[in-house]
Enzyme design. Structure first.
Site, mmCIF file in Angstrom:
data_model
loop_
_atom_site.group_PDB
_atom_site.id
_atom_site.type_symbol
_atom_site.label_atom_id
_atom_site.label_comp_id
_atom_site.label_asym_id
_atom_site.label_seq_id
_atom_site.Cartn_x
_atom_site.Cartn_y
_atom_site.Cartn_z
ATOM 1 N N TYR A 83 0.987 -1.093 -0.077
ATOM 2 C CA TYR A 83 -0.158 -0.109 -0.098
ATOM 3 C C TYR A 83 0.948 1.107 0.132
ATOM 4 O O TYR A 83 0.504 2.144 -0.636
ATOM 5 C CB TYR A 83 -0.834 -0.176 1.113
ATOM 6 C CG TYR A 83 -1.905 -1.020 0.835
ATOM 7 C CD1 TYR A 83 -3.274 -0.807 0.084
ATOM 8 C CD2 TYR A 83 -1.929 -2.205 1.415
ATOM 9 C CE1 TYR A 83 -4.174 -1.706 -0.206
ATOM 10 C CE2 TYR A 83 -3.108 -3.189 1.254
ATOM 11 C CZ TYR A 83 -4.022 -2.923 0.443
ATOM 12 O OH TYR A 83 -5.049 -3.806 0.158
ATOM 13 N N ARG A 92 1.721 1.684 -3.474
ATOM 14 C CA ARG A 92 0.596 2.247 -4.318
ATOM 15 C C ARG A 92 0.235 3.838 -4.000
ATOM 16 O O ARG A 92 -0.022 4.653 -4.840
ATOM 17 C CB ARG A 92 -0.608 1.463 -4.104
ATOM 18 C CG ARG A 92 -0.621 0.188 -4.790
ATOM 19 C CD ARG A 92 -1.732 -0.789 -4.167
ATOM 20 N NE ARG A 92 -3.125 -0.427 -4.757
ATOM 21 C CZ ARG A 92 -3.455 -0.510 -5.868
ATOM 22 N NH1 ARG A 92 -2.990 -1.281 -6.874
ATOM 23 N NH2 ARG A 92 -4.813 0.020 -5.951
ATOM 24 N N ASN A 94 -13.184 2.803 -6.173
ATOM 25 C CA ASN A 94 -11.591 3.131 -6.229
ATOM 26 C C ASN A 94 -11.117 3.802 -4.681
ATOM 27 O O ASN A 94 -11.816 4.567 -4.111
ATOM 28 C CB ASN A 94 -11.507 3.763 -7.325
ATOM 29 C CG ASN A 94 -11.985 3.415 -8.686
ATOM 30 O OD1 ASN A 94 -12.078 1.959 -8.646
ATOM 31 N ND2 ASN A 94 -12.392 4.286 -9.382
ATOM 32 N N HIS A 134 -14.741 1.306 -0.407
ATOM 33 C CA HIS A 134 -13.287 0.477 -0.050
ATOM 34 C C HIS A 134 -12.479 1.333 0.549
ATOM 35 O O HIS A 134 -11.338 0.842 0.735
ATOM 36 C CB HIS A 134 -13.113 -0.210 -1.417
ATOM 37 C CG HIS A 134 -13.887 -1.298 -1.871
ATOM 38 N ND1 HIS A 134 -14.016 -1.548 -3.002
ATOM 39 C CD2 HIS A 134 -14.913 -1.956 -1.316
ATOM 40 C CE1 HIS A 134 -14.968 -2.520 -3.165
ATOM 41 N NE2 HIS A 134 -15.617 -2.520 -2.257
ATOM 42 N N CYS A 159 0.642 7.243 15.611
ATOM 43 C CA CYS A 159 -0.859 7.802 15.267
ATOM 44 C C CYS A 159 -0.675 9.268 15.965
ATOM 45 O O CYS A 159 -0.334 9.550 17.164
ATOM 46 C CB CYS A 159 -1.777 7.021 16.214
ATOM 47 S SG CYS A 159 -3.505 7.915 16.122
ATOM 48 N N GLY A 219 -17.380 2.158 -15.640
ATOM 49 C CA GLY A 219 -16.150 1.556 -15.450
ATOM 50 C C GLY A 219 -16.288 0.436 -14.434
ATOM 51 O O GLY A 219 -14.999 0.027 -13.799
ATOM 52 N N ASN A 242 -19.381 1.747 -19.829
ATOM 53 C CA ASN A 242 -18.456 0.824 -19.789
ATOM 54 C C ASN A 242 -17.641 0.395 -21.005
ATOM 55 O O ASN A 242 -18.108 0.498 -22.169
ATOM 56 C CB ASN A 242 -18.945 -0.593 -19.275
ATOM 57 C CG ASN A 242 -17.843 -1.358 -18.175
ATOM 58 O OD1 ASN A 242 -16.793 -0.787 -17.935
ATOM 59 N ND2 ASN A 242 -18.471 -2.453 -17.722
HETATM 60 ZN ZN LIG Z 1 -4.417 6.367 17.635
#
Ligand SMILES: [Zn+2]
Length: 227
Positions: free
Chosen positions: A52, A55, A88, A105, A132, A171, A197
């Protein structure tokens, strides 16, 4: 007129974003089970993070196309009467000018903390386990929905479909989930349906199908609707 538009990999493919699965059944050389499941993340977090992270970095090299821009223009005219939902995880709709985008997603440029449950916009890497920003624990994961996890915003999508006059899928195959389910909701409330499409399915339930690249079919359809 209330319009729901669902977009899938086909709209981003024309910007150079690799499609979800290549012809060989792999996703950029990886088996889906190895990078897109909670089990994979538990077993091999470094592999999943690297996938990821790569990407997310690659998003910097792609740009929104004419189809994204046309949907942003449609939003300018329809405002809240346009409900844009995408499968997407890229941010091409946002960068194309859309302000209300529902990501079924999740988003590549977001991180989710598994300790405090907060979500953060994220453009850097996660594989180096940054803290975080809220709780400072090194427990950020990609804020994407993996296989076996529940898609985001489904209640809101269903409400929009029940109230819509027109449902358009761009698409994405009208034969597979979620487009196949969405078109049935729309038909059930008497809405018109349209599929744009590259290669229309041989059999589907859309009232109308238009074949061609999204960069051509979407701007043409938006022009027509606004005329
Ligand atoms: Zn946190």
């Amino acid at each position: 007129m209330r319009v729901v538009v669902l977009t899938g990999a086909g709209i981003s493919a024309e910007s150079g974003v690799p499609t979800f699965r290549d012809a060989d059944g792999l996703w950029e050389g990886h088996r889906v089970e190895d990078v897109a499941t909670p089990e994979a993340y538990a077993a091999q977090p470094d592999v999943v993070h690297r996938f990821y992270d790569d990407r997310r970095t690659a998003l910097g090299g792609v740009r929104p196309n004419a189809a994204h821009a046309a949907l942003a223009r449609l939003e300018e005219h329809l405002g809240d009467d346009l409900y844009l939902v995408t499968q997407n995880i890229d941010d091409l709709h946002e960068r194309g000018g859309s302000r209300r985008v529902h990501h079924l997603h999740g988003r590549l440029r977001a991180a989710w903390c598994t300790t405090c449950d907060r979500r953060h916009t994220w453009t850097a890497t996660l594989g180096d386990r940054p803290p975080c920003p809220t709780c400072e624990q090194p427990t950020l994961r990609p804020d994407v929905v993996w296989f076996g996890e529940v898609p985001y915003d489904m209640d809101s999508v269903e409400r929009a479909l029940f109230e819509c006059d027109l449902f358009v899928a761009v698409g994405t195959s009208g034969l597979v989930y979620p487009a196949a389910a969405f078109v049935h909701y729309a038909i059930g409330v008497g809405a018109d349906t349209l599929e744009l499409n590259l290669a229309p399915d041989a059999v589907n339930d859309f009232a109308q199908v238009r074949q061609g690249p999204a960069t051509e079919t979407v701007p043409a359809w938006v022009e027509e609707l606004l005329a």
